[in-house]
Write an enzyme that holds these catalytic residues in place. Structure first.
Site, PDB file in Angstrom:
ATOM      1  N   PRO A  10     -96.483  55.178  17.577  1.00 57.01           N
ATOM      2  CA  PRO A  10     -97.412  53.789  17.201  1.00 57.01           C
ATOM      3  C   PRO A  10     -96.919  52.798  17.777  1.00 57.01           C
ATOM      4  O   PRO A  10     -96.215  52.966  17.478  1.00 57.01           O
ATOM      5  CB  PRO A  10     -98.776  54.367  15.506  1.00 57.01           C
ATOM      6  CG  PRO A  10     -97.278  54.571  14.640  1.00 57.01           C
ATOM      7  CD  PRO A  10     -96.575  56.180  15.943  1.00 57.01           C
ATOM      8  N   ASN A  11     -97.687  52.231  18.481  1.00 53.51           N
ATOM      9  CA  ASN A  11     -97.817  50.768  18.641  1.00 53.51           C
ATOM     10  C   ASN A  11     -96.958  50.426  19.803  1.00 53.51           C
ATOM     11  O   ASN A  11     -96.586  49.360  20.236  1.00 53.51           O
ATOM     12  CB  ASN A  11     -96.969  50.050  17.427  1.00 53.51           C
ATOM     13  CG  ASN A  11     -98.124  49.601  15.943  1.00 53.51           C
ATOM     14  OD1 ASN A  11     -99.288  49.236  16.411  1.00 53.51           O
ATOM     15  ND2 ASN A  11     -97.630  50.333  15.232  1.00 53.51           N
ATOM     16  N   ARG A  18     -95.105  43.665  22.612  1.00 51.05           N
ATOM     17  CA  ARG A  18     -94.184  43.316  20.879  1.00 51.05           C
ATOM     18  C   ARG A  18     -93.688  43.022  20.608  1.00 51.05           C
ATOM     19  O   ARG A  18     -92.372  43.753  21.371  1.00 51.05           O
ATOM     20  CB  ARG A  18     -94.763  44.554  20.578  1.00 51.05           C
ATOM     21  CG  ARG A  18     -94.660  45.199  19.698  1.00 51.05           C
ATOM     22  CD  ARG A  18     -94.381  46.636  18.638  1.00 51.05           C
ATOM     23  NE  ARG A  18     -94.297  47.058  17.841  1.00 51.05           N
ATOM     24  CZ  ARG A  18     -93.636  48.728  17.387  1.00 51.05           C
ATOM     25  NH1 ARG A  18     -93.439  49.359  18.230  1.00 51.05           N
ATOM     26  NH2 ARG A  18     -93.171  48.579  16.032  1.00 51.05           N
ATOM     27  N   TYR A  23     -87.460  44.847  20.684  1.00 50.61           N
ATOM     28  CA  TYR A  23     -87.490  45.829  21.567  1.00 50.61           C
ATOM     29  C   TYR A  23     -87.836  45.854  22.903  1.00 50.61           C
ATOM     30  O   TYR A  23     -87.983  46.198  23.709  1.00 50.61           O
ATOM     31  CB  TYR A  23     -89.756  46.419  21.066  1.00 50.61           C
ATOM     32  CG  TYR A  23     -90.045  47.009  19.690  1.00 50.61           C
ATOM     33  CD1 TYR A  23     -88.887  47.784  19.145  1.00 50.61           C
ATOM     34  CD2 TYR A  23     -90.995  45.908  18.692  1.00 50.61           C
ATOM     35  CE1 TYR A  23     -89.111  48.162  17.483  1.00 50.61           C
ATOM     36  CE2 TYR A  23     -90.263  46.300  17.366  1.00 50.61           C
ATOM     37  CZ  TYR A  23     -89.980  47.585  17.411  1.00 50.61           C
ATOM     38  OH  TYR A  23     -89.933  48.027  15.641  1.00 50.61           O
ATOM     39  N   ASN A  74     -89.878  59.342  19.806  1.00 48.46           N
ATOM     40  CA  ASN A  74     -89.765  57.983  19.150  1.00 48.46           C
ATOM     41  C   ASN A  74     -91.146  57.727  17.946  1.00 48.46           C
ATOM     42  O   ASN A  74     -92.237  58.005  18.726  1.00 48.46           O
ATOM     43  CB  ASN A  74     -89.830  56.698  20.194  1.00 48.46           C
ATOM     44  CG  ASN A  74     -89.741  55.513  19.645  1.00 48.46           C
ATOM     45  OD1 ASN A  74     -90.122  55.327  18.475  1.00 48.46           O
ATOM     46  ND2 ASN A  74     -89.499  54.455  20.125  1.00 48.46           N
ATOM     47  N   ALA A  77     -93.267  53.532  13.853  1.00 46.91           N
ATOM     48  CA  ALA A  77     -93.499  54.164  11.857  1.00 46.91           C
ATOM     49  C   ALA A  77     -94.090  55.071  11.345  1.00 46.91           C
ATOM     50  O   ALA A  77     -92.853  55.677   9.953  1.00 46.91           O
ATOM     51  CB  ALA A  77     -94.591  52.694  11.717  1.00 46.91           C
ATOM     52  N   GLU A  98     -84.383  62.381  18.534  1.00 51.05           N
ATOM     53  CA  GLU A  98     -84.635  60.858  18.267  1.00 51.05           C
ATOM     54  C   GLU A  98     -84.565  59.850  18.713  1.00 51.05           C
ATOM     55  O   GLU A  98     -83.215  60.036  19.260  1.00 51.05           O
ATOM     56  CB  GLU A  98     -84.823  61.027  16.797  1.00 51.05           C
ATOM     57  CG  GLU A  98     -85.883  59.990  16.215  1.00 51.05           C
ATOM     58  CD  GLU A  98     -85.116  59.940  14.338  1.00 51.05           C
ATOM     59  OE1 GLU A  98     -84.301  60.959  13.769  1.00 51.05           O
ATOM     60  OE2 GLU A  98     -85.009  58.562  13.657  1.00 51.05           O
ATOM     61  N   HIS A 100     -85.174  55.942  19.080  1.00 49.68           N
ATOM     62  CA  HIS A 100     -85.336  54.036  18.685  1.00 49.68           C
ATOM     63  C   HIS A 100     -84.523  53.195  19.522  1.00 49.68           C
ATOM     64  O   HIS A 100     -83.339  53.423  19.361  1.00 49.68           O
ATOM     65  CB  HIS A 100     -85.267  53.855  17.418  1.00 49.68           C
ATOM     66  CG  HIS A 100     -85.528  54.908  15.728  1.00 49.68           C
ATOM     67  ND1 HIS A 100     -86.718  55.140  15.752  1.00 49.68           N
ATOM     68  CD2 HIS A 100     -85.419  56.401  15.652  1.00 49.68           C
ATOM     69  CE1 HIS A 100     -86.801  55.881  14.833  1.00 49.68           C
ATOM     70  NE2 HIS A 100     -86.089  56.757  15.032  1.00 49.68           N
ATOM     71  N   ARG A 107     -82.052  46.985  10.394  1.00 51.07           N
ATOM     72  CA  ARG A 107     -82.653  46.660  10.028  1.00 51.07           C
ATOM     73  C   ARG A 107     -83.610  46.085   8.411  1.00 51.07           C
ATOM     74  O   ARG A 107     -82.314  46.797   7.697  1.00 51.07           O
ATOM     75  CB  ARG A 107     -84.285  46.972  11.072  1.00 51.07           C
ATOM     76  CG  ARG A 107     -83.467  46.348  12.416  1.00 51.07           C
ATOM     77  CD  ARG A 107     -84.914  47.078  13.593  1.00 51.07           C
ATOM     78  NE  ARG A 107     -85.861  46.050  13.624  1.00 51.07           N
ATOM     79  CZ  ARG A 107     -86.940  46.950  13.858  1.00 51.07           C
ATOM     80  NH1 ARG A 107     -87.693  47.836  14.303  1.00 51.07           N
ATOM     81  NH2 ARG A 107     -88.232  46.027  13.371  1.00 51.07           N
TER      82      ARG A 107
HETATM   83  C1  DQA Z   1     -89.089  52.544  16.798  1.00 56.99           C
HETATM   84  C2  DQA Z   1     -88.490  51.487  14.954  1.00 56.99           C
HETATM   85  C3  DQA Z   1     -89.578  51.190  14.497  1.00 56.99           C
HETATM   86  O1  DQA Z   1     -88.629  51.062  12.901  1.00 56.99           O
HETATM   87  C4  DQA Z   1     -90.948  51.159  14.402  1.00 56.99           C
HETATM   88  O2  DQA Z   1     -92.115  50.837  13.418  1.00 56.99           O
HETATM   89  C5  DQA Z   1     -90.886  51.274  15.835  1.00 56.99           C
HETATM   90  C6  DQA Z   1     -89.600  50.994  16.941  1.00 56.99           C
HETATM   91  C7  DQA Z   1     -88.192  51.675  17.838  1.00 56.99           C
HETATM   92  O3  DQA Z   1     -87.969  52.549  18.579  1.00 56.99           O
HETATM   93  O4  DQA Z   1     -87.123  51.570  17.324  1.00 56.99           O
HETATM   94  O5  DQA Z   1     -92.342  51.248  16.054  1.00 56.99           O
HETATM   95  O6  DQA Z   1     -88.978  53.377  16.597  1.00 56.99           O
END
Ligand code: DQA
Length: 150
Positions: A10-11, A18, A23, A74, A77, A98, A100, A107
């Protein structure tokens, strides 16, 4: 040819817009191109999927079973609370890496926990878009290694 799928939760479709301070400025499409170019050099095929819907992501993970050799994800959240995503990854018994973009460990406290990490070969965090390329290199090595062991 070995097949690797790169999944984004998501997102992550909002990358570039964003929170660029956290990011980066690159869009998800730009990151996918970076990965695709490296995949060509490594001689593997890659597919990409992004969803803001947990069920759609679970279906996509299931679809990797029997069709793909490894998963880079990735989970956004979902990383921090989705046992369903974790169980889906575990169910398909494929190597998982995984990724990020940000260093989740420096964070907010809620981001320090990954429920996905225990079912992953490893985690790459804090290197921005480079993390996806590093993950590709790592998963290719992992896939070839598990083939040699089989
Ligand atoms: C994320 C880190 C997560 O905590 C966050 O909710 C994201 C992006 C990252 O790529 O740093 O959506 O996965």
């Amino acid at each position: 040819m070995r097949k690797i799928t790169i999944l984004n939760g998501p997102n992550l479709n909002m990358l570039g817009i964003r929170e660029p301070g956290v990011y980066g400025n690159e869009s998800l499409a730009a990151i996918e191109l970076l990965v695709k170019n490296r995949a060509e050099e490594l001689g593997v095929s890659v597919s990409f999927f992004q969803s803001n819907h947990e069920g759609a992501m679970i279906d996509r993970i299931h679809n990797a079973y029997g069709n793909e050799d490894g998963i880079i994800i990735n989970p956004g959240a979902w990383t921090h609370y989705s046992y369903a995503i974790r169980d889906a990854l575990s169910a398909v018994s494929l190597p998982v890496i995984e990724v990020h973009l940000s260093n989740i460990h420096k964070r907010e406290a809620f981001r320090h926990v990954s429920v996905v990490a225990p079912v992953a070969v490893g985690q790459i965090a804090g290197f921005g878009s480079l993390g996806y390329v590093l993950a590709l290199e790592a998963i290719v090595k992992q896939v070839l290694q598990s083939e040699n062991e089989a």
